[in-house]
Scaffold this motif. Structure first.
Motif, mmCIF file in Angstrom:
data_model
loop_
_atom_site.group_PDB
_atom_site.id
_atom_site.type_symbol
_atom_site.label_atom_id
_atom_site.label_comp_id
_atom_site.label_asym_id
_atom_site.label_seq_id
_atom_site.Cartn_x
_atom_site.Cartn_y
_atom_site.Cartn_z
ATOM 1 N N MET A 110 4.505 -9.553 118.368
ATOM 2 C CA MET A 110 5.548 -7.978 117.221
ATOM 3 C C MET A 110 5.486 -8.617 115.563
ATOM 4 N N ALA A 111 5.858 -8.271 115.037
ATOM 5 C CA ALA A 111 6.230 -8.422 113.814
ATOM 6 C C ALA A 111 7.881 -8.288 113.356
ATOM 7 N N GLU A 112 8.109 -8.894 112.630
ATOM 8 C CA GLU A 112 9.574 -8.225 112.319
ATOM 9 C C GLU A 112 9.905 -7.202 112.261
ATOM 10 N N SER A 113 10.972 -6.948 112.005
ATOM 11 C CA SER A 113 10.698 -5.714 111.833
ATOM 12 C C SER A 113 12.344 -5.090 110.431
ATOM 13 N N GLY A 114 12.415 -5.709 110.068
ATOM 14 C CA GLY A 114 12.852 -5.417 108.590
ATOM 15 C C GLY A 114 12.060 -4.515 107.849
ATOM 16 N N ARG A 115 12.874 -4.154 106.627
ATOM 17 C CA ARG A 115 12.336 -3.028 105.327
ATOM 18 C C ARG A 115 10.700 -3.413 105.044
ATOM 19 N N SER A 116 11.369 -4.643 104.276
ATOM 20 C CA SER A 116 9.946 -5.014 103.724
ATOM 21 C C SER A 116 8.616 -4.764 104.296
ATOM 22 N N THR A 117 8.661 -5.232 105.961
ATOM 23 C CA THR A 117 7.313 -5.640 106.638
ATOM 24 C C THR A 117 6.797 -3.852 107.231
ATOM 25 N N LEU A 118 7.315 -2.979 106.830
ATOM 26 C CA LEU A 118 7.304 -1.594 107.575
ATOM 27 C C LEU A 118 6.071 -1.401 106.592
ATOM 28 N N PRO A 119 4.978 -0.681 107.873
ATOM 29 C CA PRO A 119 3.746 -0.585 107.151
ATOM 30 C C PRO A 119 3.925 0.825 106.760
ATOM 31 N N LEU A 120 4.764 1.503 106.727
ATOM 32 C CA LEU A 120 4.978 2.937 105.505
ATOM 33 C C LEU A 120 5.911 2.626 104.398
ATOM 34 N N PRO A 121 5.966 2.670 103.450
ATOM 35 C CA PRO A 121 6.490 2.692 102.158
ATOM 36 C C PRO A 121 7.404 3.435 102.489
ATOM 37 N N TYR B 169 9.748 4.540 103.889
ATOM 38 C CA TYR B 169 9.449 4.815 105.763
ATOM 39 C C TYR B 169 11.178 5.644 105.055
ATOM 40 N N ASP B 170 12.439 4.737 105.455
ATOM 41 C CA ASP B 170 13.666 5.424 105.162
ATOM 42 C C ASP B 170 13.293 7.420 105.037
ATOM 43 N N HIS B 171 13.128 7.390 103.658
ATOM 44 C CA HIS B 171 12.961 8.693 103.390
ATOM 45 C C HIS B 171 12.156 9.925 103.365
ATOM 46 N N LEU B 172 11.149 9.419 104.220
ATOM 47 C CA LEU B 172 10.216 10.030 104.621
ATOM 48 C C LEU B 172 10.698 11.113 105.585
ATOM 49 N N PRO B 173 10.620 12.619 105.009
ATOM 50 C CA PRO B 173 11.200 13.554 106.069
ATOM 51 C C PRO B 173 9.884 13.784 107.051
#
Length: 116
Positions: A1-12, A14-18
């Motif tokens: 599985m890919a690294e789980s850092g913020r820069s590698t997330l598949p959704l730009p 992501y932390d601010h999405l409702p």
């Protein structure tokens, strides 16, 4: 599985999405991308509703569901264009007014004078 850092997330952003925007946008992800989000969520915010949403979508994908385009009208904070702050402008704000005749806690009312 890919690294789980913020820069590698598949959704730009992501932390601010409702959750409503997230729900429609995860439909476009494959199982590996959902796993990355699920791992990131467990390690960071660990929100119950988001964990359930991602786990459910991962189960669907493992059962043969295919990624779709998702909802193109979903909230996308990374695209900008949204206004922050109050929508009130000088044109839409109310007219100023004085304190009531009986006064306010920091400004006592003036006596009416002698009423005979």
């Amino acid at each position: 599985m890919a690294e789980s850092g913020r820069s590698t997330l598949p959704l730009p952003d992501y932390d601010h999405l409702p959750i409503g925007g997230l729900e429609s946008r995860v439909r476009s992800l494959n199982a590996e991308e959902v796993e990355v989000l699920l791992t990131y969520e467990h390690e960071h915010a660990d929100r119950l509703a988001v964990n359930e949403l991602l786990s459910h979508r991962l189960d669907q994908l493992r059962s043969g569901a295919r990624p779709t385009s998702g909802d193109p009208s979903a909230l996308r904070p990374e695209q900008g264009g949204h206004r922050a702050g109050s929508p009130v402008t000088p044109a839409t704000s109310p007219q100023p007014f004085g304190p009531p005749p009986h006064g306010t806690p920091d400004q006592r009312g003036k006596p009416k004078g002698d009423r005979t």
